[in-house]
Design a protein around this motif. Structure first.
Motif, PDB file in Angstrom:
ATOM      1  N   ALA A 242       0.838  -1.201   0.000  1.00  0.00           N
ATOM      2  CA  ALA A 242       0.000   0.000   0.000  1.00  0.00           C
ATOM      3  C   ALA A 242       0.875   1.254   0.000  1.00  0.00           C
ATOM      4  N   HIS A 243       1.969   1.206   0.733  1.00  0.00           N
ATOM      5  CA  HIS A 243       2.934   2.312   0.725  1.00  0.00           C
ATOM      6  C   HIS A 243       3.523   2.504  -0.664  1.00  0.00           C
ATOM      7  N   GLN A 244       3.819   1.411  -1.364  1.00  0.00           N
ATOM      8  CA  GLN A 244       4.336   1.516  -2.724  1.00  0.00           C
ATOM      9  C   GLN A 244       3.310   2.133  -3.664  1.00  0.00           C
ATOM     10  N   VAL A 245       2.065   1.689  -3.536  1.00  0.00           N
ATOM     11  CA  VAL A 245       0.999   2.237  -4.387  1.00  0.00           C
ATOM     12  C   VAL A 245       0.870   3.734  -4.173  1.00  0.00           C
ATOM     13  N   TRP A 246       0.927   4.168  -2.915  1.00  0.00           N
ATOM     14  CA  TRP A 246       0.823   5.596  -2.624  1.00  0.00           C
ATOM     15  C   TRP A 246       2.025   6.364  -3.181  1.00  0.00           C
ATOM     16  N   THR A 247       3.214   5.786  -3.053  1.00  0.00           N
ATOM     17  CA  THR A 247       4.429   6.447  -3.543  1.00  0.00           C
ATOM     18  C   THR A 247       4.378   6.665  -5.048  1.00  0.00           C
ATOM     19  N   VAL A 248       3.864   5.663  -5.768  1.00  0.00           N
ATOM     20  CA  VAL A 248       3.850   5.743  -7.226  1.00  0.00           C
ATOM     21  C   VAL A 248       2.663   6.544  -7.747  1.00  0.00           C
ATOM     22  N   SER A 249       1.486   6.312  -7.178  1.00  0.00           N
ATOM     23  CA  SER A 249       0.263   6.893  -7.758  1.00  0.00           C
ATOM     24  C   SER A 249      -0.211   8.164  -7.064  1.00  0.00           C
ATOM     25  N   LYS A 250       0.099   8.306  -5.770  1.00  0.00           N
ATOM     26  CA  LYS A 250      -0.431   9.407  -4.957  1.00  0.00           C
ATOM     27  C   LYS A 250      -1.965   9.413  -4.974  1.00  0.00           C
ATOM     28  N   ASN A 251      -2.541   8.232  -5.201  1.00  0.00           N
ATOM     29  CA  ASN A 251      -3.998   8.103  -5.233  1.00  0.00           C
ATOM     30  C   ASN A 251      -4.471   7.649  -3.860  1.00  0.00           C
ATOM     31  N   LEU A 252      -5.105   8.570  -3.135  1.00  0.00           N
ATOM     32  CA  LEU A 252      -5.522   8.287  -1.768  1.00  0.00           C
ATOM     33  C   LEU A 252      -6.604   7.213  -1.715  1.00  0.00           C
ATOM     34  N   TYR A 253      -7.524   7.235  -2.685  1.00  0.00           N
ATOM     35  CA  TYR A 253      -8.647   6.299  -2.656  1.00  0.00           C
ATOM     36  C   TYR A 253      -8.191   4.853  -2.852  1.00  0.00           C
ATOM     37  N   ILE A 254      -7.284   4.630  -3.797  1.00  0.00           N
ATOM     38  CA  ILE A 254      -6.782   3.277  -4.032  1.00  0.00           C
ATOM     39  C   ILE A 254      -5.989   2.792  -2.824  1.00  0.00           C
ATOM     40  N   THR A 255      -5.174   3.669  -2.253  1.00  0.00           N
ATOM     41  CA  THR A 255      -4.387   3.291  -1.080  1.00  0.00           C
ATOM     42  C   THR A 255      -5.288   2.917   0.086  1.00  0.00           C
TER      43      THR A 255
ATOM     44  N   VAL B  78      -8.653  -9.498  -3.006  1.00  0.00           N
ATOM     45  CA  VAL B  78      -8.988  -8.182  -3.567  1.00  0.00           C
ATOM     46  C   VAL B  78      -7.820  -7.218  -3.380  1.00  0.00           C
ATOM     47  N   ALA B  79      -7.214  -7.238  -2.196  1.00  0.00           N
ATOM     48  CA  ALA B  79      -6.060  -6.367  -1.939  1.00  0.00           C
ATOM     49  C   ALA B  79      -4.927  -6.669  -2.913  1.00  0.00           C
ATOM     50  N   ASP B  80      -4.626  -7.957  -3.138  1.00  0.00           N
ATOM     51  CA  ASP B  80      -3.556  -8.332  -4.070  1.00  0.00           C
ATOM     52  C   ASP B  80      -3.862  -7.863  -5.490  1.00  0.00           C
ATOM     53  N   ILE B  81      -5.102  -8.059  -5.920  1.00  0.00           N
ATOM     54  CA  ILE B  81      -5.491  -7.670  -7.280  1.00  0.00           C
ATOM     55  C   ILE B  81      -5.416  -6.162  -7.458  1.00  0.00           C
ATOM     56  N   VAL B  82      -5.911  -5.411  -6.465  1.00  0.00           N
ATOM     57  CA  VAL B  82      -5.895  -3.947  -6.550  1.00  0.00           C
ATOM     58  C   VAL B  82      -4.461  -3.431  -6.578  1.00  0.00           C
ATOM     59  N   ILE B  83      -3.592  -3.995  -5.743  1.00  0.00           N
ATOM     60  CA  ILE B  83      -2.187  -3.568  -5.709  1.00  0.00           C
ATOM     61  C   ILE B  83      -1.530  -3.781  -7.068  1.00  0.00           C
ATOM     62  N   THR B  84      -1.683  -4.976  -7.613  1.00  0.00           N
ATOM     63  CA  THR B  84      -1.053  -5.285  -8.896  1.00  0.00           C
ATOM     64  C   THR B  84      -1.619  -4.413 -10.010  1.00  0.00           C
ATOM     65  N   ALA B  85      -2.945  -4.278 -10.060  1.00  0.00           N
ATOM     66  CA  ALA B  85      -3.580  -3.471 -11.111  1.00  0.00           C
ATOM     67  C   ALA B  85      -3.186  -2.006 -10.998  1.00  0.00           C
ATOM     68  N   ALA B  86      -3.158  -1.473  -9.774  1.00  0.00           N
ATOM     69  CA  ALA B  86      -2.819  -0.063  -9.584  1.00  0.00           C
ATOM     70  C   ALA B  86      -1.399   0.232 -10.038  1.00  0.00           C
ATOM     71  N   LEU B  87      -0.461  -0.637  -9.668  1.00  0.00           N
ATOM     72  CA  LEU B  87       0.933  -0.424 -10.077  1.00  0.00           C
ATOM     73  C   LEU B  87       1.081  -0.502 -11.590  1.00  0.00           C
ATOM     74  N   CYS B  88       0.389  -1.473 -12.201  1.00  0.00           N
ATOM     75  CA  CYS B  88       0.500  -1.623 -13.658  1.00  0.00           C
ATOM     76  C   CYS B  88      -0.103  -0.428 -14.397  1.00  0.00           C
ATOM     77  N   VAL B  89      -1.246   0.068 -13.920  1.00  0.00           N
ATOM     78  CA  VAL B  89      -1.881   1.224 -14.556  1.00  0.00           C
ATOM     79  C   VAL B  89      -0.996   2.454 -14.421  1.00  0.00           C
ATOM     80  N   CYS B  90      -0.444   2.665 -13.227  1.00  0.00           N
ATOM     81  CA  CYS B  90       0.429   3.819 -13.017  1.00  0.00           C
ATOM     82  C   CYS B  90       1.664   3.744 -13.906  1.00  0.00           C
ATOM     83  N   LEU B  91       2.249   2.556 -13.990  1.00  0.00           N
ATOM     84  CA  LEU B  91       3.429   2.393 -14.827  1.00  0.00           C
ATOM     85  C   LEU B  91       3.098   2.605 -16.295  1.00  0.00           C
ATOM     86  N   ARG B  92       1.934   2.108 -16.720  1.00  0.00           N
ATOM     87  CA  ARG B  92       1.530   2.291 -18.117  1.00  0.00           C
ATOM     88  C   ARG B  92       1.359   3.772 -18.453  1.00  0.00           C
ATOM     89  N   ASN B  93       0.847   4.519 -17.502  1.00  0.00           N
ATOM     90  CA  ASN B  93       0.656   5.962 -17.727  1.00  0.00           C
ATOM     91  C   ASN B  93       1.966   6.727 -17.730  1.00  0.00           C
TER      92      ASN B  93
END
Length: 335
Positions: free
Chosen positions: A121-134, A182-197
């Motif tokens: 979750a810390h990684q997702v926040w660091t990369v995306s800065k998306n509070l809702y996903i975190t 769900v947590a695992d899927i959201v983490i993986t999807a969020a990182l991939c979407v952020c990286l794609r962008n």
């Protein structure tokens, strides 16, 4: 002539014998696989503390705690098997009970999964800065952990295999695995979407994005598959105990995913350095300052990059190099 009487051995119901055979078969199989994975995690922990002596104290503490918990889960399963196969030898009815170590192991696995999800979750926040996903990741993680603690308490309160067959227990166990999945899927999807962008069209950066996406997907797939298989088998074939193998592997897969992420940083930093140096060459050895104040050794190559910067040809070239270098560093934060 003196007559001798012998006490008749208690009759063990066939259903009990079959249930114990299924339990011990799957626990032994799961323990064999989990021990192999534990050996890999020991090697990863050794490599981490050897290579990253200057990491933040909280990160080194997290690694140490995860390894200790992982070691304890292995010890608890070993104690459970010793109880079933040695202590209760010749007394199958005693095996209907659950050892305290079996119950404690469930709580330790819950702690490992929670710590790992918080780190991601810390990684997702660091990369995306998306509070809702975190927040979504943290809600699923803490929700799964809270129900897991309730389950552990119920097992301690009723140390019997029968406690694992009640409908209320099954519902709670399914919720634990569902929320963790769900947590695992959201983490993986969020990182991939952020990286794609983050794709910029530059060859070096595109290759770096692809590399980090492969790492992110790889580390999320195994834990997600294990959680889903645990969920499906427990929901459909709970009394066969086939889910035990996936349950024992879960903690070790999570620990190894974190350790793999941390230990791969060296190779990723070298790729970041390579991207940055190639950008300098392509931009006629453009010179720029370190605008965000990165430490010289933060990426293992900042000093080399500075030495490669000799002169600024045009403002456009300087801007291009700065954008690509910043993009490379941001991408690497996903690891």
């Amino acid at each position: 002539m003196a007559s001798t009487t012998s006490a008749a051995a208690p009759t063990v119901p066939t259903e009990v014998v079959v249930t114990l055979q299924k339990l011990l078969t799957n626990v032994l199989a799961g323990f064999a696989v989990a021990t192999i994975i534990y050996g890999i995690s020991v090697l990863q922990v050794f490599n981490y503390f050897r290579r990253f002596k200057h990491d933040h104290w909280w990160m080194k503490t997290m690694v140490a705690v995860l390894w200790i918990l992982d070691t304890l889960t292995t010890a608890m399963v070993w104690h459970s098997l010793y109880t079933y196969l040695v202590t209760n030898l010749g007394n199958p009815l005693a095996d209907i009970g659950i050892s305290w170590s079996f119950a404690l192991e469930n709580g330790l696995v819950t702690a490992v999964v929670l710590i790992t999800h918080c780190y991601y979750a810390h990684q997702v926040w660091t990369v995306s800065k998306n509070l809702y996903i975190t927040i979504l990741v943290l809600l699923c993680a803490f929700g799964s952990a809270a129900i897991g603690i309730v389950i552990t308490n119920e097992i301690f309160s009723n140390l019997s295999l029968l406690a694992l067959t009640t409908d209320s227990f099954k519902v709670k166990a399914i919720l634990v695995q569902a929320l963790a999945s769900v947590a695992d899927i959201v983490i993986t999807a969020a990182l991939c979407v952020c990286l794609r962008n983050m794709k910029t069209g530059f060859t070096g950066t595109e290759e770096l994005v692809h590399t980090v996406m492969v790492y992110a997907i790889s580390r999320g797939v195994l834990t997600t598959i294990a959680q889903i298989m645990f969920l499906v088998l427990f929901a459909t074939r709970g009394t066969s105990f086939e889910w035990q193998a996936f349950h024992q592997a879960l903690a070790k897969l999570y620990v190894n995913s974190v350790l793999m992420t941390l230990n791969l940083r060296n190779s990723l930093r070298k790729q970041v350095k390579g991207v940055s140096l190639s950008q300098m060459s392509a931009s006629q050895h453009t010179t720029m300052n370190n605008p965000r104040g990165y430490e010289d050794d933060a990426w293992g190559g900042q000093k080399d990059i500075e030495r490669a910067q000799t002169s600024v040809s045009t403002p456009q070239a300087k801007l291009q190099v700065w954008v690509q270098s910043e993009q490379s560093r941001q991408i690497s934060h996903a690891m």
